[in-house]
Design a protein around this motif. Structure first.
Motif, mmCIF file in Angstrom:
data_model
loop_
_atom_site.group_PDB
_atom_site.id
_atom_site.type_symbol
_atom_site.label_atom_id
_atom_site.label_comp_id
_atom_site.label_asym_id
_atom_site.label_seq_id
_atom_site.Cartn_x
_atom_site.Cartn_y
_atom_site.Cartn_z
ATOM 1 N N HIS A 1 0.800 -1.226 0.000
ATOM 2 C CA HIS A 1 0.000 0.000 0.000
ATOM 3 C C HIS A 1 0.834 1.278 0.000
ATOM 4 C CE1 HIS A 1 -3.913 -1.985 0.605
ATOM 5 N NE2 HIS A 1 -3.202 -2.884 1.267
ATOM 6 N N MET A 2 2.116 1.178 0.289
ATOM 7 C CA MET A 2 2.991 2.341 0.287
ATOM 8 C C MET A 2 4.292 1.999 -0.430
ATOM 9 S SD MET A 2 2.343 2.819 4.322
ATOM 10 C CE MET A 2 0.697 2.345 4.874
ATOM 11 N N GLU B 1 6.114 3.385 -2.504
ATOM 12 C CA GLU B 1 7.137 4.417 -2.637
ATOM 13 C C GLU B 1 8.164 4.347 -1.510
ATOM 14 O OE1 GLU B 1 3.483 5.979 -0.571
ATOM 15 O OE2 GLU B 1 3.891 4.970 -2.481
ATOM 16 N N ALA B 2 7.792 3.736 -0.370
ATOM 17 C CA ALA B 2 8.729 3.591 0.745
ATOM 18 C C ALA B 2 9.788 2.550 0.471
ATOM 19 C CB ALA B 2 7.972 3.233 2.028
ATOM 20 N N THR B 3 9.603 1.732 -0.548
ATOM 21 C CA THR B 3 10.566 0.667 -0.850
ATOM 22 C C THR B 3 11.331 0.930 -2.145
ATOM 23 O OG1 THR B 3 9.028 -0.689 -2.157
ATOM 24 C CG2 THR B 3 8.968 -0.949 0.233
ATOM 25 N N MET B 4 11.036 2.069 -2.794
ATOM 26 C CA MET B 4 11.598 2.301 -4.118
ATOM 27 C C MET B 4 12.805 3.233 -4.117
ATOM 28 S SD MET B 4 9.891 0.483 -6.193
ATOM 29 C CE MET B 4 8.346 -0.414 -6.325
ATOM 30 N N SER B 5 13.006 3.972 -3.036
ATOM 31 C CA SER B 5 14.103 4.938 -3.049
ATOM 32 C C SER B 5 14.539 5.234 -1.620
ATOM 33 C CB SER B 5 13.663 6.241 -3.725
ATOM 34 O OG SER B 5 12.670 6.899 -2.949
ATOM 35 N N LEU B 6 15.724 5.802 -1.495
ATOM 36 C CA LEU B 6 16.230 6.200 -0.185
ATOM 37 C C LEU B 6 15.338 7.274 0.417
ATOM 38 C CD1 LEU B 6 18.385 6.103 2.018
ATOM 39 C CD2 LEU B 6 19.705 7.777 0.688
ATOM 40 N N ARG B 7 14.871 8.226 -0.418
ATOM 41 C CA ARG B 7 14.002 9.289 0.083
ATOM 42 C C ARG B 7 12.689 8.718 0.609
ATOM 43 N NH1 ARG B 7 11.625 14.411 -3.449
ATOM 44 N NH2 ARG B 7 10.475 15.387 -1.724
ATOM 45 N N GLY B 8 12.107 7.785 -0.131
ATOM 46 C CA GLY B 8 10.871 7.177 0.324
ATOM 47 C C GLY B 8 11.053 6.423 1.620
ATOM 48 N N LYS B 9 12.182 5.734 1.740
ATOM 49 C CA LYS B 9 12.474 4.999 2.966
ATOM 50 C C LYS B 9 12.584 5.946 4.152
ATOM 51 C CE LYS B 9 16.640 3.745 3.791
ATOM 52 N NZ LYS B 9 17.964 3.079 3.733
ATOM 53 N N GLU B 10 13.282 7.062 3.985
ATOM 54 C CA GLU B 10 13.444 8.015 5.076
ATOM 55 C C GLU B 10 12.118 8.658 5.451
ATOM 56 O OE1 GLU B 10 16.109 8.318 6.849
ATOM 57 O OE2 GLU B 10 17.136 6.848 5.567
ATOM 58 N N GLN B 11 11.274 8.939 4.462
ATOM 59 C CA GLN B 11 9.961 9.495 4.764
ATOM 60 C C GLN B 11 9.120 8.514 5.570
ATOM 61 O OE1 GLN B 11 8.548 10.522 0.825
ATOM 62 N NE2 GLN B 11 9.294 12.632 0.982
ATOM 63 N N MET B 12 9.176 7.228 5.216
ATOM 64 C CA MET B 12 8.422 6.237 5.972
ATOM 65 C C MET B 12 8.962 6.101 7.381
ATOM 66 S SD MET B 12 6.015 4.141 6.370
ATOM 67 C CE MET B 12 5.315 4.343 4.736
ATOM 68 N N ARG C 1 1.224 11.047 0.377
ATOM 69 C CA ARG C 1 0.980 10.709 -1.019
ATOM 70 C C ARG C 1 0.181 11.801 -1.720
ATOM 71 N NH1 ARG C 1 -3.109 5.986 -1.899
ATOM 72 N NH2 ARG C 1 -4.445 7.734 -1.322
ATOM 73 N N ASP C 2 -0.824 12.355 -1.025
ATOM 74 C CA ASP C 2 -1.623 13.432 -1.618
ATOM 75 C C ASP C 2 -0.773 14.670 -1.889
ATOM 76 O OD1 ASP C 2 -3.816 11.806 -1.540
ATOM 77 O OD2 ASP C 2 -4.671 12.695 0.283
ATOM 78 N N GLU C 3 0.167 14.954 -0.991
ATOM 79 C CA GLU C 3 1.070 16.087 -1.213
ATOM 80 C C GLU C 3 1.918 15.857 -2.457
ATOM 81 O OE1 GLU C 3 3.313 16.670 2.320
ATOM 82 O OE2 GLU C 3 1.574 17.272 3.531
ATOM 83 N N PRO D 1 5.538 6.398 -11.114
ATOM 84 C CA PRO D 1 6.838 6.640 -10.450
ATOM 85 C C PRO D 1 7.362 5.395 -9.748
ATOM 86 C CG PRO D 1 5.300 8.428 -9.991
ATOM 87 C CD PRO D 1 4.503 7.341 -10.655
ATOM 88 N N GLU D 2 6.455 4.516 -9.311
ATOM 89 C CA GLU D 2 6.874 3.288 -8.633
ATOM 90 C C GLU D 2 6.870 2.092 -9.574
ATOM 91 O OE1 GLU D 2 4.072 5.005 -7.352
ATOM 92 O OE2 GLU D 2 5.356 6.329 -6.153
ATOM 93 N N HIS D 3 6.632 2.340 -10.882
ATOM 94 C CA HIS D 3 6.607 1.282 -11.907
ATOM 95 C C HIS D 3 5.579 0.201 -11.576
ATOM 96 C CE1 HIS D 3 10.134 3.242 -13.479
ATOM 97 N NE2 HIS D 3 10.756 3.085 -12.337
#
Length: 317
Positions: A95-96, A98-109, A196-198, A267-269
């Motif tokens: 469900h999220m 984007e948290a597994t696709m990039s370093l930025r997503g991981k840090e946000q999570m 995600r909405d942002e 963006p997350e393919h």
């Protein structure tokens, strides 16, 4: 009459007995008929209870809480009321992503997890772990790290011979105890959906600028998108094919072509489209005249009726 009243408004609460409890709090639980003054008293109490429900459930309407509860139960297969670290990892991946696709997503999570409220269920039982908040953050953060390593690692890291078996054994050896209850789950989903909405706001503006759409065209596409989108705000592959199937006949070639387009614009393919990606997809359809849909897509945007005949996906100019 009270019975029609209960039927009319009890759906506003996730708990079907909530309206009855409001009536009981006012001493009206056995009343068959309410006077006008009594109805006003009831309605004020009902409204306060509904607002409290929104506050307690992080802004989710009762119907949304029930939808999220169903999602929670798909991971809580043992019906314990708690998700462990592995179940939370699968939840995040599903469900999220984007948290597994990039370093930025991981840090946000990780930032979201660090600010979750304590699990209500664990506060009452106090039997799963001594420090549920600290352990939970460490455990799921570790799961996010692991998911990112698996899904978003660079190709050079994937190809390195530096022992993946050693990495796996190390993760097993340091696995902390973790449980997440439904209250925390609601908070996680709220924070993740807000983030995600942002991102959608930024991506939508970028898509509008890239495509050169007018406000009228954006609104027309928005209406088309929202009439097909699911409750998550995403258009699935099957839904896209259903939408396009109303305009033209699609064979296996056409379906595969649009699957590849969804993955390309996501963006997350993933094989889904949110509204910014839907704008890019429709621009591609019009610009490339994919499956001869140029004229039909333009007519959808302008609101002009087309001749009603479906094109054939065999016409692949």
């Amino acid at each position: 009459s009270v019975s029609p009243l209960l039927r009319a408004i009890s759906g506003g609460f996730a708990d079907e007995g909530a309206v009855a409890r409001v009536l009981a709090s006012l001493g009206m639980e056995r009343r068959e008929v309410l006077s006008r003054d009594e109805f006003h008293r009831f309605f004020r109490a009902y409204r306060n209870a509904l607002m409290e429900s929104f506050r307690t459930n992080f802004g989710y309407a009762p119907s949304e809480v029930e939808r999220l509860r169903a999602i929670f139960h798909t991971y809580d297969r043992e019906h314990t009321g708690l998700l462990n670290d592995e179940q939370c990892r699968r939840l995040i991946e599903d469900h999220m992503p984007e948290a597994t696709m990039s370093l930025r997503g991981k840090e946000q999570m990780k930032a979201i997890l660090a600010n979750l409220p304590p699990p209500v269920l664990l506060q009452s039982t106090k039997q799963q772990c001594a420090n549920p908040v600290a352990d939970g953050q460490a455990s799921v953060s570790s799961a996010v790290d692991s998911a990112t390593d698996d899904e978003g690692a660079s190709s050079s890291t994937r190809g390195a011979s530096v022992g993946p078996s050693h990495s796996r054994s190390r993760k097993k050896a340091t696995k902390p105890t973790f449980r997440m209850d439904f209250h925390q789950f609601l908070a996680l989903m709220r924070k993740a959906y807000d983030a995600r909405d942002e991102r959608d706001i930024v991506r939508e503006e970028e898509a509008i600028q890239k495509c050169g759409y007018t406000p009228e065209e954006v609104e027309a596409f928005r209406q088309l998108f929202t009439s097909y989108v699911d409750s998550s705000g995403e258009m699935q592959m099957e839904t896209l094919l259903k939408l396009l199937g109303n305009l033209t006949e699609l064979d296996a070639y056409g379906a595969e072509h649009f699957r590849q387009l969804l993955v390309q614009f996501s963006p997350e393919h993933r094989e889904v489209a949110r509204f910014p990606q839907f704008l890019l997809l429709m621009k591609h359809i019009i610009k490339q005249n994919v499956l001869k849909l140029n004229e039909i897509a333009s007519q959808v945007v302008t609101g002009r009726p087309h001749n009603g005949s479906k094109g054939s996906s065999s016409s692949r100019g």
